[in-house]
Write a protein that holds these residues in place. Structure first.
Motif, PDB file in Angstrom:
ATOM      1  N   GLN A 191       0.835  -1.197   0.000  1.00  0.00           N
ATOM      2  CA  GLN A 191       0.000   0.000   0.000  1.00  0.00           C
ATOM      3  C   GLN A 191       0.870   1.246   0.000  1.00  0.00           C
ATOM      4  O   GLN A 191       1.984   1.257   0.546  1.00  0.00           O
ATOM      5  N   LEU A 192       0.333   2.306  -0.598  1.00  0.00           N
ATOM      6  CA  LEU A 192       0.971   3.622  -0.575  1.00  0.00           C
ATOM      7  C   LEU A 192       0.001   4.603   0.051  1.00  0.00           C
ATOM      8  O   LEU A 192      -1.132   4.754  -0.421  1.00  0.00           O
ATOM      9  N   HIS A 193       0.429   5.218   1.138  1.00  0.00           N
ATOM     10  CA  HIS A 193      -0.376   6.237   1.792  1.00  0.00           C
ATOM     11  C   HIS A 193       0.177   7.614   1.412  1.00  0.00           C
ATOM     12  O   HIS A 193       1.319   7.742   0.967  1.00  0.00           O
ATOM     13  N   VAL A 194      -0.607   8.640   1.623  1.00  0.00           N
ATOM     14  CA  VAL A 194      -0.179  10.003   1.308  1.00  0.00           C
ATOM     15  C   VAL A 194      -0.210  10.838   2.580  1.00  0.00           C
ATOM     16  O   VAL A 194      -0.709  10.405   3.620  1.00  0.00           O
ATOM     17  N   SER A 195       0.322  12.042   2.515  1.00  0.00           N
ATOM     18  CA  SER A 195       0.334  12.904   3.692  1.00  0.00           C
ATOM     19  C   SER A 195      -0.246  14.262   3.366  1.00  0.00           C
ATOM     20  O   SER A 195      -0.487  14.603   2.203  1.00  0.00           O
ATOM     21  N   THR A 196      -0.442  15.021   4.416  1.00  0.00           N
ATOM     22  CA  THR A 196      -0.995  16.366   4.266  1.00  0.00           C
ATOM     23  C   THR A 196       0.138  17.351   4.031  1.00  0.00           C
ATOM     24  O   THR A 196       1.273  16.981   3.814  1.00  0.00           O
ATOM     25  N   GLY A 197      -0.167  18.632   4.091  1.00  0.00           N
ATOM     26  CA  GLY A 197       0.842  19.659   3.865  1.00  0.00           C
ATOM     27  C   GLY A 197       0.430  20.552   2.726  1.00  0.00           C
ATOM     28  O   GLY A 197      -0.747  20.772   2.467  1.00  0.00           O
TER      29      GLY A 197
ATOM     30  N   PRO B 212      -2.802  18.753  23.170  1.00  0.00           N
ATOM     31  CA  PRO B 212      -2.356  17.421  23.613  1.00  0.00           C
ATOM     32  C   PRO B 212      -3.029  16.276  22.868  1.00  0.00           C
ATOM     33  O   PRO B 212      -2.420  15.224  22.682  1.00  0.00           O
ATOM     34  N   ARG B 213      -4.259  16.481  22.412  1.00  0.00           N
ATOM     35  CA  ARG B 213      -4.988  15.409  21.726  1.00  0.00           C
ATOM     36  C   ARG B 213      -4.838  15.470  20.205  1.00  0.00           C
ATOM     37  O   ARG B 213      -5.608  14.852  19.478  1.00  0.00           O
ATOM     38  N   TYR B 214      -3.831  16.181  19.710  1.00  0.00           N
ATOM     39  CA  TYR B 214      -3.756  16.383  18.272  1.00  0.00           C
ATOM     40  C   TYR B 214      -3.660  15.075  17.494  1.00  0.00           C
ATOM     41  O   TYR B 214      -4.246  14.934  16.421  1.00  0.00           O
ATOM     42  N   GLN B 215      -2.931  14.101  18.002  1.00  0.00           N
ATOM     43  CA  GLN B 215      -2.816  12.839  17.263  1.00  0.00           C
ATOM     44  C   GLN B 215      -4.172  12.172  17.070  1.00  0.00           C
ATOM     45  O   GLN B 215      -4.407  11.490  16.081  1.00  0.00           O
TER      46      GLN B 215
ATOM     47  N   TYR C  48      -6.080  14.676  14.395  1.00  0.00           N
ATOM     48  CA  TYR C  48      -5.446  14.888  13.100  1.00  0.00           C
ATOM     49  C   TYR C  48      -6.286  14.358  11.937  1.00  0.00           C
ATOM     50  O   TYR C  48      -6.613  15.075  11.002  1.00  0.00           O
ATOM     51  N   HIS C  49      -6.643  13.081  12.002  1.00  0.00           N
ATOM     52  CA  HIS C  49      -7.371  12.483  10.885  1.00  0.00           C
ATOM     53  C   HIS C  49      -8.767  13.078  10.727  1.00  0.00           C
ATOM     54  O   HIS C  49      -9.280  13.163   9.612  1.00  0.00           O
ATOM     55  N   CYS C  50      -9.377  13.514  11.841  1.00  0.00           N
ATOM     56  CA  CYS C  50     -10.716  14.106  11.761  1.00  0.00           C
ATOM     57  C   CYS C  50     -10.708  15.339  10.871  1.00  0.00           C
ATOM     58  O   CYS C  50     -11.539  15.480   9.967  1.00  0.00           O
ATOM     59  N   PHE C  51      -9.774  16.239  11.100  1.00  0.00           N
ATOM     60  CA  PHE C  51      -9.752  17.507  10.378  1.00  0.00           C
ATOM     61  C   PHE C  51      -9.067  17.382   9.019  1.00  0.00           C
ATOM     62  O   PHE C  51      -9.540  17.941   8.024  1.00  0.00           O
ATOM     63  N   GLU C  52      -7.953  16.651   8.959  1.00  0.00           N
ATOM     64  CA  GLU C  52      -7.189  16.623   7.717  1.00  0.00           C
ATOM     65  C   GLU C  52      -7.811  15.708   6.667  1.00  0.00           C
ATOM     66  O   GLU C  52      -7.725  15.984   5.473  1.00  0.00           O
ATOM     67  N   LYS C  53      -8.439  14.611   7.086  1.00  0.00           N
ATOM     68  CA  LYS C  53      -9.091  13.736   6.109  1.00  0.00           C
ATOM     69  C   LYS C  53     -10.274  14.460   5.459  1.00  0.00           C
ATOM     70  O   LYS C  53     -10.537  14.287   4.265  1.00  0.00           O
TER      71      LYS C  53
ATOM     72  N   LEU D   5      -4.353   8.755   5.027  1.00  0.00           N
ATOM     73  CA  LEU D   5      -3.289   9.698   5.357  1.00  0.00           C
ATOM     74  C   LEU D   5      -2.286   9.039   6.283  1.00  0.00           C
ATOM     75  O   LEU D   5      -2.659   8.408   7.275  1.00  0.00           O
ATOM     76  N   ALA D   6      -1.021   9.183   5.965  1.00  0.00           N
ATOM     77  CA  ALA D   6       0.034   8.647   6.821  1.00  0.00           C
ATOM     78  C   ALA D   6      -0.001   9.335   8.178  1.00  0.00           C
ATOM     79  O   ALA D   6      -0.460  10.470   8.316  1.00  0.00           O
ATOM     80  N   SER D   7       0.492   8.641   9.184  1.00  0.00           N
ATOM     81  CA  SER D   7       0.518   9.211  10.533  1.00  0.00           C
ATOM     82  C   SER D   7       1.334  10.484  10.557  1.00  0.00           C
ATOM     83  O   SER D   7       2.277  10.671   9.787  1.00  0.00           O
TER      84      SER D   7
END
Length: 462
Positions: free
Chosen positions: A77-83, A342-345, A348-353, A419-421
């Motif tokens: 599999q290939l995942h992608v990232s944000t930015g 503190p809870r960003y991890q 992260y997926h909630c907002f960026e996905k 999205l990658a971690s």
């Protein structure tokens, strides 16, 4: 929603179409004409090798580097990232020549400075010529704000209150400079040395200004440089990416460990010194260029297009008012402030996905399998992981002694809409300045969360 994504994309082969705030001394068209016609390398904005490859409709070859090729092979599999590319695999172009695949100068930089990574070659066969519309991450603020407002219930009341207080505190601390920038955009010039020093002080309060500052200087260097190195890249249809890399590393201590544009804030004397050290002839004009260009870009990216730049003020304004008048700036501030929670991890997926899904939908409807960073077409290009109408193959690659890449082993892996971690560095207000992760995309396993004192950075944070 679609209008916001259209607003955040730029097609340099077409006339300017964005709506902008009233009372600006210079229009976007004025600036486009100046950059293209009055700078040594401005012709590359429209006529560069990457744009030519996109509109040709022919197979494209792209370079990606990864630290964990084994994880990709095992998972297939290939995942992608944000930015800066929102949700794409970060790559740079390759040019197919008789000797092999020649890396774009950005890719050559990455391979030279990241020797422990594995180069991967992607072949993308589009279904049609690709419209060269690049996403400009500086214009994503309104989308950041809308996404936060839609999902703010995912935060506790205390977290929402903390977020509001932090954003408002930053705005109040920087309000005088923000108003100065708007007045400059409207034609009321401030002496450049004074403006640069005020900007430098304001970056710590509004980190987004560090990103604007860096992008303006990158543009200045790439378009005005006349060194033999820059001319050689221009002959190949490429803007010189090495310039802004050198600038960043010289301007900020430890930038090679954590590429963090929220720490990019050279004062006037240091700015001139840095630029003169790179190319002496560019030193005298840099401060005035930053004053004019950054003021204009700040007004365009911060304010809603319905606003009048001459009448908006940040001093004394409440957050509700500023969300309407300056959604771009508020969104950029919220986007970065959430990263320090503190809870960003978990968040992260909630907002960026949510944003990635919208971007993928926009690209699919526009026929864009390979989005690029549209601040300038400088060679930062990605792969849309859910574009079903193009075929993609991938290989590991070997670099020969002349700098050419050659596909070696084909990798059996497919893109997934995942999205990658991501990890968030320590909060800058406890360390002097903010830190963001790389805007470079990663394949599965290419980056995993690491302790704050370490960095697996591959590039510029967005």
């Amino acid at each position: 929603m679609r209008d916001e994504w259209e607003h955040a994309h730029t097609d340099y082969t077409m006339p300017v179409q964005r709506r902008i705030p009233a009372s600006l001394a210079e229009s976007e068209s004025d600036w486009r004409h100046y950059l293209e016609c009055s700078t040594p390398n401005g012709w590359l904005i429209q006529n560069n090798a990457m744009t030519d490859a996109l509109v040709s409709g022919k197979p494209m070859y792209l370079l990606h580097t990864t630290k964990d090729i084994d994880a990709i092979r095992i998972s297939r599999q290939l995942h992608v990232s944000t930015g800066c590319l929102v949700g794409a695999l970060y790559c740079s172009p390759l040019v197919s020549q008789t000797e092999g695949l020649r890396p774009h100068n950005l890719g050559a930089y990455l391979m030279r400075t990241k020797p422990s990574t594995t180069p991967m070659v992607f072949e993308v066969i589009p279904d049609a010529p690709i419209r060269p519309k690049g996403v400009d991450y500086l214009h994503l603020g309104a989308i950041h704000l809308r996404t936060y407002l839609r999902y703010q219930s995912f935060l506790t009341p205390a977290e929402n209150d903390q977020l509001d207080r932090a954003v408002l505190a930053g705005l109040r601390a920087a309000a005088v400079f923000l108003d100065v920038a708007l007045r400059n955009a409207a034609g009321h010039a401030t002496p450049a040395p004074e403006f640069i020093d005020q900007l430098s002080d304001a970056v710590a309060r509004v980190p987004f200004l560090g990103y604007l500052y860096f992008e303006v200087l990158s543009e200045y260097l790439m378009l005005h440089s006349v060194t033999p190195e820059t001319k050689t890249y221009a002959q190949a249809g490429e803007l010189n990416n090495w310039l802004y890399k050198r600038l960043a590393f010289a301007a900020v201590d430890g930038m090679d460990q954590l590429f963090d544009l929220a720490r990019f804030n050279p004062r006037h004397h240091r700015l001139v010194q840095l630029v003169e050290g790179m190319e002496p002839a560019l030193g005298p004009g840099v401060a005035e260029y930053v004053r004019r260009r950054l003021s204009h870009l700040f007004a365009r990216t911060a304010l809603h297009p319905s606003q009048d730049a001459a009448s908006v003020t940040f001093q004394g304004a409440d957050l509700s008012t500023l969300r309407k008048a300056a959604p771009g700036l508020i969104g950029q501030m919220i986007f970065r402030e959430i990263r320090y929670m503190p809870r960003y991890q978990q968040l992260y997926h909630c907002f960026e996905k949510a944003k990635a899904l919208e971007a993928w939908d926009y690209w699919n409807n526009e026929g864009i399998p390979t989005p690029f960073n549209g601040v300038l077409p400088k060679g930062e290009i990605g792969i849309n992981p859910v574009y079903a109408r193009s075929a993609v193959r991938v290989w590991t690659a070997e670099l020969d002694g002349k700098g050419y890449l050659h596909p070696a082993d084909e990798v059996t892996a497919v893109f997934t809409p995942h999205l990658a971690s991501w990890w968030a560095p320590p909060r800058h207000r406890e360390m002097q300045n903010a830190a963001d992760d790389s805007r470079f995309g990663v394949a599965l396993g290419a980056r995993s969360p690491v302790p704050p004192q370490r960095s697996s950075m591959n590039g510029v944070s967005a």
